[in-house]
Structures are given as structure tokens and as C-alpha cells.
Design a protein around this motif. Structure first.
Motif, PDB file in Angstrom:
ATOM      1  N   PRO A   1      30.623  23.450  10.501  1.00  0.00           N
ATOM      2  CA  PRO A   1      31.747  24.381  10.500  1.00  0.00           C
ATOM      3  C   PRO A   1      32.935  23.755   9.772  1.00  0.00           C
ATOM      4  N   VAL A   2      33.713  24.577   9.109  1.00  0.00           N
ATOM      5  CA  VAL A   2      34.811  24.069   8.284  1.00  0.00           C
ATOM      6  C   VAL A   2      35.784  23.231   9.097  1.00  0.00           C
ATOM      7  N   ASP A   3      36.164  23.688  10.273  1.00  0.00           N
ATOM      8  CA  ASP A   3      37.135  22.943  11.089  1.00  0.00           C
ATOM      9  C   ASP A   3      36.626  21.542  11.409  1.00  0.00           C
ATOM     10  N   VAL A   4      35.358  21.437  11.735  1.00  0.00           N
ATOM     11  CA  VAL A   4      34.781  20.135  12.077  1.00  0.00           C
ATOM     12  C   VAL A   4      34.767  19.223  10.853  1.00  0.00           C
ATOM     13  N   ALA A   5      34.376  19.761   9.711  1.00  0.00           N
ATOM     14  CA  ALA A   5      34.339  18.968   8.485  1.00  0.00           C
ATOM     15  C   ALA A   5      35.734  18.460   8.123  1.00  0.00           C
ATOM     16  N   MET A   6      36.741  19.294   8.271  1.00  0.00           N
ATOM     17  CA  MET A   6      38.102  18.891   7.942  1.00  0.00           C
ATOM     18  C   MET A   6      38.587  17.793   8.878  1.00  0.00           C
ATOM     19  N   GLU A   7      38.247  17.890  10.150  1.00  0.00           N
ATOM     20  CA  GLU A   7      38.641  16.865  11.118  1.00  0.00           C
ATOM     21  C   GLU A   7      37.971  15.532  10.825  1.00  0.00           C
ATOM     22  N   ARG A   8      36.749  15.579  10.332  1.00  0.00           N
ATOM     23  CA  ARG A   8      35.985  14.354  10.098  1.00  0.00           C
ATOM     24  C   ARG A   8      36.398  13.608   8.837  1.00  0.00           C
ATOM     25  N   ARG A   9      37.106  14.251   7.931  1.00  0.00           N
ATOM     26  CA  ARG A   9      37.433  13.583   6.666  1.00  0.00           C
ATOM     27  C   ARG A   9      38.197  12.286   6.889  1.00  0.00           C
ATOM     28  N   GLY A  10      39.163  12.302   7.786  1.00  0.00           N
ATOM     29  CA  GLY A  10      39.875  11.093   8.149  1.00  0.00           C
ATOM     30  C   GLY A  10      40.714  10.478   7.049  1.00  0.00           C
ATOM     31  N   ARG A  11      41.169  11.262   6.101  1.00  0.00           N
ATOM     32  CA  ARG A  11      42.023  10.761   5.021  1.00  0.00           C
ATOM     33  C   ARG A  11      42.825  11.925   4.461  1.00  0.00           C
ATOM     34  N   ASP A  12      43.800  11.592   3.617  1.00  0.00           N
ATOM     35  CA  ASP A  12      44.593  12.644   2.993  1.00  0.00           C
ATOM     36  C   ASP A  12      43.702  13.457   2.059  1.00  0.00           C
ATOM     37  N   PRO A  13      43.798  14.775   2.098  1.00  0.00           N
ATOM     38  CA  PRO A  13      42.932  15.599   1.242  1.00  0.00           C
ATOM     39  C   PRO A  13      43.321  15.504  -0.230  1.00  0.00           C
ATOM     40  N   ASP A  14      42.317  15.564  -1.106  1.00  0.00           N
ATOM     41  CA  ASP A  14      42.594  15.616  -2.534  1.00  0.00           C
ATOM     42  C   ASP A  14      42.918  17.062  -2.918  1.00  0.00           C
ATOM     43  N   ARG A  15      43.037  17.335  -4.215  1.00  0.00           N
ATOM     44  CA  ARG A  15      43.452  18.665  -4.654  1.00  0.00           C
ATOM     45  C   ARG A  15      42.466  19.745  -4.220  1.00  0.00           C
ATOM     46  N   MET A  16      41.178  19.471  -4.344  1.00  0.00           N
ATOM     47  CA  MET A  16      40.185  20.465  -3.957  1.00  0.00           C
ATOM     48  C   MET A  16      40.149  20.640  -2.439  1.00  0.00           C
ATOM     49  N   GLU A  17      40.236  19.544  -1.717  1.00  0.00           N
ATOM     50  CA  GLU A  17      40.184  19.601  -0.261  1.00  0.00           C
ATOM     51  C   GLU A  17      41.409  20.264   0.346  1.00  0.00           C
ATOM     52  N   SER A  18      42.513  20.285  -0.403  1.00  0.00           N
ATOM     53  CA  SER A  18      43.777  20.830   0.110  1.00  0.00           C
ATOM     54  C   SER A  18      43.806  22.357   0.157  1.00  0.00           C
ATOM     55  N   ARG A  19      42.810  23.005  -0.396  1.00  0.00           N
ATOM     56  CA  ARG A  19      42.794  24.469  -0.381  1.00  0.00           C
ATOM     57  C   ARG A  19      42.605  24.989   1.033  1.00  0.00           C
ATOM     58  N   ASP A  20      42.988  26.248   1.232  1.00  0.00           N
ATOM     59  CA  ASP A  20      43.039  26.781   2.592  1.00  0.00           C
ATOM     60  C   ASP A  20      41.656  26.972   3.197  1.00  0.00           C
ATOM     61  N   ARG A  21      41.658  27.220   4.494  1.00  0.00           N
ATOM     62  CA  ARG A  21      40.407  27.336   5.229  1.00  0.00           C
ATOM     63  C   ARG A  21      39.541  28.459   4.683  1.00  0.00           C
ATOM     64  N   THR A  22      40.152  29.574   4.260  1.00  0.00           N
ATOM     65  CA  THR A  22      39.382  30.705   3.748  1.00  0.00           C
ATOM     66  C   THR A  22      38.539  30.296   2.549  1.00  0.00           C
ATOM     67  N   TYR A  23      39.123  29.487   1.671  1.00  0.00           N
ATOM     68  CA  TYR A  23      38.385  28.993   0.502  1.00  0.00           C
ATOM     69  C   TYR A  23      37.177  28.179   0.947  1.00  0.00           C
ATOM     70  N   HIS A  24      37.398  27.275   1.887  1.00  0.00           N
ATOM     71  CA  HIS A  24      36.305  26.405   2.327  1.00  0.00           C
ATOM     72  C   HIS A  24      35.245  27.169   3.122  1.00  0.00           C
ATOM     73  N   GLU A  25      35.644  28.244   3.773  1.00  0.00           N
ATOM     74  CA  GLU A  25      34.643  29.101   4.422  1.00  0.00           C
ATOM     75  C   GLU A  25      33.754  29.743   3.368  1.00  0.00           C
ATOM     76  N   ARG A  26      34.334  30.145   2.246  1.00  0.00           N
ATOM     77  CA  ARG A  26      33.533  30.710   1.152  1.00  0.00           C
ATOM     78  C   ARG A  26      32.604  29.653   0.563  1.00  0.00           C
ATOM     79  N   VAL A  27      33.096  28.415   0.501  1.00  0.00           N
ATOM     80  CA  VAL A  27      32.247  27.320   0.024  1.00  0.00           C
ATOM     81  C   VAL A  27      31.041  27.161   0.946  1.00  0.00           C
ATOM     82  N   ARG A  28      31.294  27.084   2.241  1.00  0.00           N
ATOM     83  CA  ARG A  28      30.191  26.912   3.185  1.00  0.00           C
ATOM     84  C   ARG A  28      29.185  28.065   3.071  1.00  0.00           C
TER      85      ARG A  28
END
Length: 206
Positions: A137-164
Motif C-alpha cells: 500500500p502507498v502509505d506503507v511504502a512511503m513510511e518505509r522509505r526513511g529518507r527525504d523524498p526525491d523529485r519523483m517520490e515527492s508527488r502526491d499520494r494520488t499519483y503513487h496510487e496510480r503507479v501502484r
């Protein structure tokens, strides 16, 4: 070619890089030669493109991203992946063409079929024997990153839901080429499942 081409993919934070390193170690312990690489990157030009794409100060359209990824991929195939396969290595690559299809296509709005065609040109028709998608799930993946997000990772949750969703849809579309592993379990269990997917493909690789 005598080698075997494997790709690991999925959302950032799913543990694919860790699993790739563990898989490569297991393959080496079995006596096989292994080449590890990442896409984008892995060559002088590719590393420069990677820095551009992930830099928060470099805004660009999905089409620009796709062209940069494809250019990096073309060099990676030419300089690293194809020579390693000819030499009989198992190539374990962190992301490949599917990532562009999903991030810039399914999530970014570019035409998916066109991206597959562009990818065929960039890779010279080279495709992995197996791509394994690590799913969370997107929320879990974001929590696990454990670092500052890069440009691609900084996009909103809706974008990452579409990715998943894009990853899962592509896996359903080509189940013989794309496997999915639930990445919510422990590292050892995930690695065991990954090895189970890879092992049947190793028969012809010494």
C-alpha cells in the motif's frame, strides 16, 4: 544469449533494492556470475540523467522524463546488460522499461502503447525473462522509505496510487513475464518467494 535477465520493480520503499542485493548474493553463492545494475544509471551518461530526473530543482514534463529514462536505458543495455548476458551472467536490474510504462504512462498520462514501442527501440528489443514487482500500500511504502523524498517520490499520494495500480494492471496483462510479491511480510519470507520465482529460470545458466 547465455545469461538470464531479471528485473525488480515496485514503489520506492517496498524493499526491492535490498531484495535485489540478497538475490545476487544467493546467485553468487550458487556459483553463478552476477551483474547488478540500476535503471536509470549504471553508466556515466545514465548517472547524469538520473541526477537530473530526481533533482527537485529540475521540473520537467512526463514526456521529458520518459525520453531521459529511455536514453539512459539505451546506454545501460549497450554498455552493461547485453555484454553481461552474452558472457553468461545473471543480470539483476533495479527497475527497467516497465517502470517508465507505469510512472510516465499509467500515472503520468502518456500513451502506454507508445512507451512500450519507444522502449523496444531504446533496448534493441531486449526484454527481461522475468520482472518481479514488490507490492505495498502507498502509505506503507512511503513510511518505509526513511529518507527525504526525491523529485519523483515527492508527488502526491494520488499519483503513487496510480503507479501502484499500473504495476498491478501490467502484471495481470502479462502474467508470464511479470510476477508480484506481497512486500508487507518479513525480509526473509519475501526473499524466499523471490527465489522461488527465479529458480525455475536458472536451468540454462551455469
Amino acid at each position: 544469449m547465455a545469461g538470464l535477465f531479471l528485473v525488480l520493480d515496485g514503489l520506492d520503499g517496498t524493499g526491492k533494492s535490498t531484495q535485489g542485493r540478497m538475490l545476487a548474493e544467493w546467485l553468487r553463492d550458487s556459483g553463478r556470475q552476477v551483474t547488478e545494475c540500476r535503471d536509470p544509471g549504471g553508466t556515466t551518461l545514465g548517472d547524469r540523467f538520473r541526477a537530473f530526473v530526481l533533482d527537485k530543482s529540475c521540473e520537467m514534463t512526463p514526456a521529458t522524463e520518459a525520453f531521459l529514462f529511455m536514453a539512459s536505458r539505451a546506454e545501460l543495455v549497450h554498455q552493461v546488460i547485453r555484454p553481461a548476458l552474452v558472457a553468461g551472467h545473471v543480470v539483476v536490474c533495479d527497475r527497467f522499461l516497465l517502470a517508465t510504462v507505469v510512472y510516465q504512462g499509467h500515472a503520468g498520462g502518456l500513451d502506454v502503447a507508445t512507451l512500450w514501442t519507444m522502449g523496444e527501440l531504446a533496448t534493441g528489443g531486449l526484454a527481461p525473462a522475468l520482472t518481479v514487482v514488490f507490492d505495498l500500500p502507498v502509505d506503507v511504502a512511503m513510511e518505509r522509505r526513511g529518507r527525504d523524498p526525491d523529485r519523483m517520490e515527492s508527488r502526491d499520494r494520488t499519483y503513487h496510487e496510480r503507479v501502484r495500480t499500473g504495476f498491478l494492471n501490467e502484471a495481470k496483462r502479462q502474467p508470464d513475464r511479470v510476477g508480484v510479491i506481497d512486500a508487507s511480510t518479513d525480509v526473509a519470507t519475501i526473499q524466499s518467494q523471490l527465489r522461488a520465482l527465479v529458480e525455475p529460470l536458472l536451468g540454462g545458466v551455469k
